[in-house]
Design a protein around this motif. Sequence first.
Motif, mmCIF file in Angstrom:
data_model
loop_
_atom_site.group_PDB
_atom_site.id
_atom_site.type_symbol
_atom_site.label_atom_id
_atom_site.label_comp_id
_atom_site.label_asym_id
_atom_site.label_seq_id
_atom_site.Cartn_x
_atom_site.Cartn_y
_atom_site.Cartn_z
ATOM 1 N N GLN A 37 0.769 -1.107 0.098
ATOM 2 C CA GLN A 37 -0.015 -0.016 -0.025
ATOM 3 C C GLN A 37 0.907 1.244 0.170
ATOM 4 N N VAL A 38 0.885 2.019 -1.114
ATOM 5 C CA VAL A 38 1.551 3.254 -1.079
ATOM 6 C C VAL A 38 0.682 4.323 -0.931
ATOM 7 N N VAL A 39 1.063 5.474 -0.030
ATOM 8 C CA VAL A 39 0.706 6.877 0.144
ATOM 9 C C VAL A 39 1.482 7.681 -0.258
ATOM 10 N N THR A 40 1.014 8.842 -0.705
ATOM 11 C CA THR A 40 1.791 9.973 -1.104
ATOM 12 C C THR A 40 0.963 11.428 -1.376
ATOM 13 N N THR A 41 1.269 12.410 -1.075
ATOM 14 C CA THR A 41 0.747 13.778 -1.464
ATOM 15 C C THR A 41 1.277 14.639 -2.500
ATOM 16 N N ARG A 42 2.168 13.834 -3.287
ATOM 17 C CA ARG A 42 2.844 14.446 -4.580
ATOM 18 C C ARG A 42 2.232 14.110 -5.795
ATOM 19 N N LEU A 43 1.087 13.059 -5.674
ATOM 20 C CA LEU A 43 0.691 13.112 -7.119
ATOM 21 C C LEU A 43 -0.910 13.423 -7.127
ATOM 22 N N GLU A 44 -1.359 13.788 -8.154
ATOM 23 C CA GLU A 44 -2.836 13.959 -8.479
ATOM 24 C C GLU A 44 -3.893 12.909 -8.732
ATOM 25 N N HIS A 45 -3.223 11.952 -9.783
ATOM 26 C CA HIS A 45 -3.805 10.915 -10.026
ATOM 27 C C HIS A 45 -2.839 9.579 -9.941
ATOM 28 N N ALA A 46 -3.382 8.353 -9.690
ATOM 29 C CA ALA A 46 -2.847 7.202 -9.572
ATOM 30 C C ALA A 46 -2.458 6.373 -10.919
ATOM 31 N N SER A 47 -1.216 6.104 -11.128
ATOM 32 C CA SER A 47 -0.735 5.378 -12.337
ATOM 33 C C SER A 47 0.608 4.757 -11.808
#
Length: 469
Positions: free
Chosen positions: A223-233
């Motif tokens: 499970q990855v979590v970030t605040t740096r991306l708008e959309h998952a790819s």
Amino acid sequence: MDTRVLIAGAGPTGLALACDLARRGVEHLVVDRDPGTFAGSRGKGLQPRTLEVFADLGVVDRVLEHGGPYPPMRAWRGREVVWERSMHEVAAPRHGVPYPNPLMLPQWRTCRILRERLAELGGRVEAGVELTGFEQDGSGVTARLGDRRVRAEYLVGADGGRSAVRRGLGVGFVGETDEDHRQLIADVRISGLDRDHWHFWADGDSDRPVLGACPLAGTDSFQVVTTRLEHASVEGFQALLTEASGRDDLVVSDLSWSSSWRPNVRMVDRYRVGRVFLAGDAAHVHAPTGGQGLNTGVQDAYNLGWKLALGAEELLDSYEAERMPVAAEVLGISSALFGRVLAGGEDAMDRSDPALRQLGVNYRGSALSVELRAEPGSVRAGDRAPDGWCGARRVHAVLAGPGFTVLTFGRARYDGAYAVTDAPAFDVRGDAVAVVRPDGHIGLFADDAEEVGAYLDRWSRGIRVTAPR
């Protein structure tokens, strides 16, 4: 009536309620607008109290088989490890607590286990069926499920943070949403990254995390979590991981689920309106920090199931009275933890606070909690019943099942009761008798066994009292 209880939502809350009703022989119907394809990790933490609930519902062995402990955390700045620590101290099972540690299990697996248990109990989920509206009157609820109408005595909205049932009731959903902070969460595979740690990468100027990757127990995914991306790819996560880690040997693939999340801290001002009830995220939403959301929802269901089975108005009113203060406290805990995560640093992920285990949740102020001892100990009416021994059997084993259970301590006696022989966690001084509710909380604690009959006459209303066997 088409059914006694209609449950909207087949997440962990709705499924736990359905299993509880099914084992009581209460006719019910579970519907969910999802066609049955949900495969996300979402709420991946199961707290000790929830494991006790799952033991009573008959699924804890499967949960333990597929789940695993939280791994130690490892924080990176580029290729450099800046700190390592455990999220919490791992404790051994002790006399009153059979499951002392949180367990990691992806939510999709938890739901699958509960669905399997529901099927064993003769129930099922009608997937791909959306509740689009309802009306209630003095004798029941008429719900619109697509083109058909279903009549039920009670409706339970366990249909998540965007609950159609809650909107239909028009109850207040008080709180706030922080539009300035957003997290993207996804399940991916990462080859080349060890699965023995929960990894965090910070930026070069602060301790604030750029990316987190937690190996999901019982799977080959993170499970990855970030605040740096708008959309998952896959491409987006790959570029971010390569930049944050400074490594080109870590390969992201197989994005199976993603979700966007903003801090949304809200709870309803009513848990019950007439014959309609709210539970789980339909009643309270908060930060995912601390692993409280799924667990609080399951325990909403566990509190409500036996009360719906009986249907007495006082019992049904006690659901809101008992669970609303719990939700308010959980929201406060989760929000405080989320603030620490935003600040970053080694202590940001510390989860050693005993309150997170939810073993201390109590209903001492409830009308159902009657403490009549002249010298009560630390455990009182309204508290969770600890574990211990009744001869050769565990206390929690004799409490299992849908009925009330009477326990005696010392020289106290009551026909049909279990004699507790070794249970120091109860902190009983001298002779005493306790009535334990079907949800494992102590309803009555008294010096005199004559008080038992009056308590059961008022609250059990036909639910059997467990007898020694």
